[in-house]
Design an enzyme around this catalytic site. Structure first.
Site, PDB file in Angstrom:
ATOM      1  N   THR A 116     -10.979   9.545   5.831  1.00  0.00           N
ATOM      2  CA  THR A 116     -11.686   8.662   6.764  1.00  0.00           C
ATOM      3  C   THR A 116     -10.831   8.371   7.999  1.00  0.00           C
ATOM      4  OG1 THR A 116     -10.776   6.621   5.917  1.00  0.00           O
ATOM      5  CG2 THR A 116     -12.692   7.492   4.772  1.00  0.00           C
ATOM      6  N   PHE A 132      10.489  -0.002  13.788  1.00  0.00           N
ATOM      7  CA  PHE A 132       9.185   0.514  13.338  1.00  0.00           C
ATOM      8  C   PHE A 132       9.421   1.541  12.227  1.00  0.00           C
ATOM      9  CE2 PHE A 132       5.396   3.291  13.872  1.00  0.00           C
ATOM     10  CZ  PHE A 132       4.451   2.327  13.543  1.00  0.00           C
ATOM     11  N   HIS A 163      -9.905   5.453   8.747  1.00  0.00           N
ATOM     12  CA  HIS A 163      -9.177   4.212   8.482  1.00  0.00           C
ATOM     13  C   HIS A 163      -7.702   4.371   8.871  1.00  0.00           C
ATOM     14  CE1 HIS A 163      -9.322   0.254   6.813  1.00  0.00           C
ATOM     15  NE2 HIS A 163      -8.322   0.484   5.981  1.00  0.00           N
ATOM     16  N   ARG A 179       9.984  12.414   3.087  1.00  0.00           N
ATOM     17  CA  ARG A 179      10.676  11.500   4.004  1.00  0.00           C
ATOM     18  C   ARG A 179      11.151  10.226   3.306  1.00  0.00           C
ATOM     19  NH1 ARG A 179       6.271  12.673   8.760  1.00  0.00           N
ATOM     20  NH2 ARG A 179       6.454  14.891   8.441  1.00  0.00           N
ATOM     21  N   SER A 209      -0.063  -1.952   5.767  1.00  0.00           N
ATOM     22  CA  SER A 209       0.621  -1.907   7.068  1.00  0.00           C
ATOM     23  C   SER A 209      -0.114  -2.703   8.140  1.00  0.00           C
ATOM     24  CB  SER A 209       0.767  -0.456   7.522  1.00  0.00           C
ATOM     25  OG  SER A 209       1.579   0.220   6.603  1.00  0.00           O
ATOM     26  N   PHE A 210      -1.439  -2.827   7.987  1.00  0.00           N
ATOM     27  CA  PHE A 210      -2.226  -3.611   8.943  1.00  0.00           C
ATOM     28  C   PHE A 210      -1.713  -5.050   9.031  1.00  0.00           C
ATOM     29  CE2 PHE A 210      -5.955  -6.117  10.173  1.00  0.00           C
ATOM     30  CZ  PHE A 210      -6.490  -5.369  11.215  1.00  0.00           C
ATOM     31  N   ALA A 263       3.766   2.845   4.824  1.00  0.00           N
ATOM     32  CA  ALA A 263       3.476   4.281   4.725  1.00  0.00           C
ATOM     33  C   ALA A 263       1.983   4.446   4.934  1.00  0.00           C
ATOM     34  CB  ALA A 263       3.882   4.812   3.355  1.00  0.00           C
ATOM     35  N   VAL A 264       1.626   5.117   6.008  1.00  0.00           N
ATOM     36  CA  VAL A 264       0.212   5.347   6.299  1.00  0.00           C
ATOM     37  C   VAL A 264      -0.039   6.856   6.165  1.00  0.00           C
ATOM     38  CG1 VAL A 264      -1.680   4.952   7.896  1.00  0.00           C
ATOM     39  CG2 VAL A 264       0.246   3.373   7.860  1.00  0.00           C
ATOM     40  N   PHE A 300       0.868  -1.187   0.000  1.00  0.00           N
ATOM     41  CA  PHE A 300       0.000   0.000   0.000  1.00  0.00           C
ATOM     42  C   PHE A 300       0.907   1.239   0.000  1.00  0.00           C
ATOM     43  CE2 PHE A 300      -3.299   2.906   1.113  1.00  0.00           C
ATOM     44  CZ  PHE A 300      -4.510   2.269   0.905  1.00  0.00           C
TER      45      PHE A 300
HETATM   46  N1  INI Z   1      -2.417   0.557   4.455  1.00  0.00           N
HETATM   47  C1  INI Z   1      -1.267   1.250   4.492  1.00  0.00           C
HETATM   48  O1  INI Z   1      -0.175   0.642   4.559  1.00  0.00           O
HETATM   49  N2  INI Z   1      -1.271   2.609   4.444  1.00  0.00           N
HETATM   50  C2  INI Z   1      -2.446   3.319   4.385  1.00  0.00           C
HETATM   51  O2  INI Z   1      -2.368   4.575   4.329  1.00  0.00           O
HETATM   52  C3  INI Z   1      -3.672   2.618   4.369  1.00  0.00           C
HETATM   53  N3  INI Z   1      -4.921   3.347   4.308  1.00  0.00           N
HETATM   54  O3  INI Z   1      -4.923   4.563   4.481  1.00  0.00           O
HETATM   55  O4  INI Z   1      -5.991   2.769   4.115  1.00  0.00           O
HETATM   56  C4  INI Z   1      -3.630   1.198   4.388  1.00  0.00           C
HETATM   57  N4  INI Z   1      -4.768   0.459   4.328  1.00  0.00           N
HETATM   58  C5  INI Z   1      -4.800  -0.942   4.033  1.00  0.00           C
HETATM   59  C6  INI Z   1      -4.641  -1.813   5.266  1.00  0.00           C
HETATM   60  O5  INI Z   1      -3.307  -1.741   5.746  1.00  0.00           O
HETATM   61  C7  INI Z   1      -4.932  -3.281   4.981  1.00  0.00           C
HETATM   62  O6  INI Z   1      -4.064  -3.779   4.006  1.00  0.00           O
HETATM   63  C8  INI Z   1      -6.385  -3.518   4.482  1.00  0.00           C
HETATM   64  O7  INI Z   1      -7.322  -2.898   5.354  1.00  0.00           O
HETATM   65  C9  INI Z   1      -6.696  -5.050   4.403  1.00  0.00           C
HETATM   66  O8  INI Z   1      -6.580  -5.667   5.681  1.00  0.00           O
END
Ligand code: INI
Length: 158
Positions: free
Chosen positions: A91, A118, A93, A132, A61-62, A85-86, A23
């Site tokens: 939202t 991290f 999320h 960054r 990242s999740f 990278a988040v 992502f």
């Molecule tokens: N995952 C990221 O790594 N960065 C983000 O900014 C992000 N946003 O904003 O939604 C993001 N979402 C996906 C999440 O990590 C999972 O892969 C997904 O929800 C499936 O479990």
């Protein structure tokens, strides 16, 4: 008194695992290349045939914590680096993803006693993330250096 410190100079014997999110891969691939550059300059073989480096890609990242846990079960590493990278959107999320990623990664590190750096960038927008990830500074390099320090330190403490 014993003063414990992790060396920055020699990393050639460290076994390193990297877990990285696809992502925002415009950003995460840049951080990865900065990180690999640092590891290479400190003596780690980062070639495709390397026995001291493994890289695992996950959707976002999740998913970094579960992949880190699985990687640690599979083989013996001195240190892991979690890269993502988040970027804050419209939202909530963002908050969920960053909270689960950070909690999950620290849980895995504390349970396994293997340090996990991290390396998840959290920014308000893409411009900040790009800055960054190389436009101004590549934080991937810092994450590589922190991994070398912690990997060498934990070896000494065991
Ligand atoms: N995952 C990221 O790594 N960065 C983000 O900014 C992000 N946003 O904003 O939604 C993001 N979402 C996906 C999440 O990590 C999972 O892969 C997904 O929800 C499936 O479990």
């Amino acid at each position: 008194m014993i003063n414990y410190e992790g060396s920055f100079t020699d990393a050639s014997s460290l076994k390193v695992g990297i877990v990285i999110a696809r992502f925002n891969d415009l950003i995460t691939t840049k951080i990865l290349s900065g990180c690999l550059d640092c590891l290479k300059r400190h003596g780690i073989d980062v070639s495709e045939n390397s026995k001291n480096l493994d890289i695992v890609w996950v959707p976002g990242s999740f998913e970094l914590p579960i992949a880190a846990k699985a990687l640690l079960n599979k083989s013996r590493y001195d240190v892991l680096i979690a890269l993502g990278a988040v970027i804050r959107g419209e939202t909530t999320h963002y908050d969920v993803v960053i909270s689960e990623a950070s909690k999950g990664i620290s849980n895995v590190a504390n349970k396994s006693e293997i340090p996990i750096i991290f390396g998840v960038l959290t920014t308000d927008n893409m411009q900040q993330a790009l800055e960054r990830a190389g436009i101004k500074n590549n934080l991937g390099w810092n994450y590589g250096l922190q991994a070398i320090e912690m990997g060498n330190l934990m070896k000494k403490l065991k």
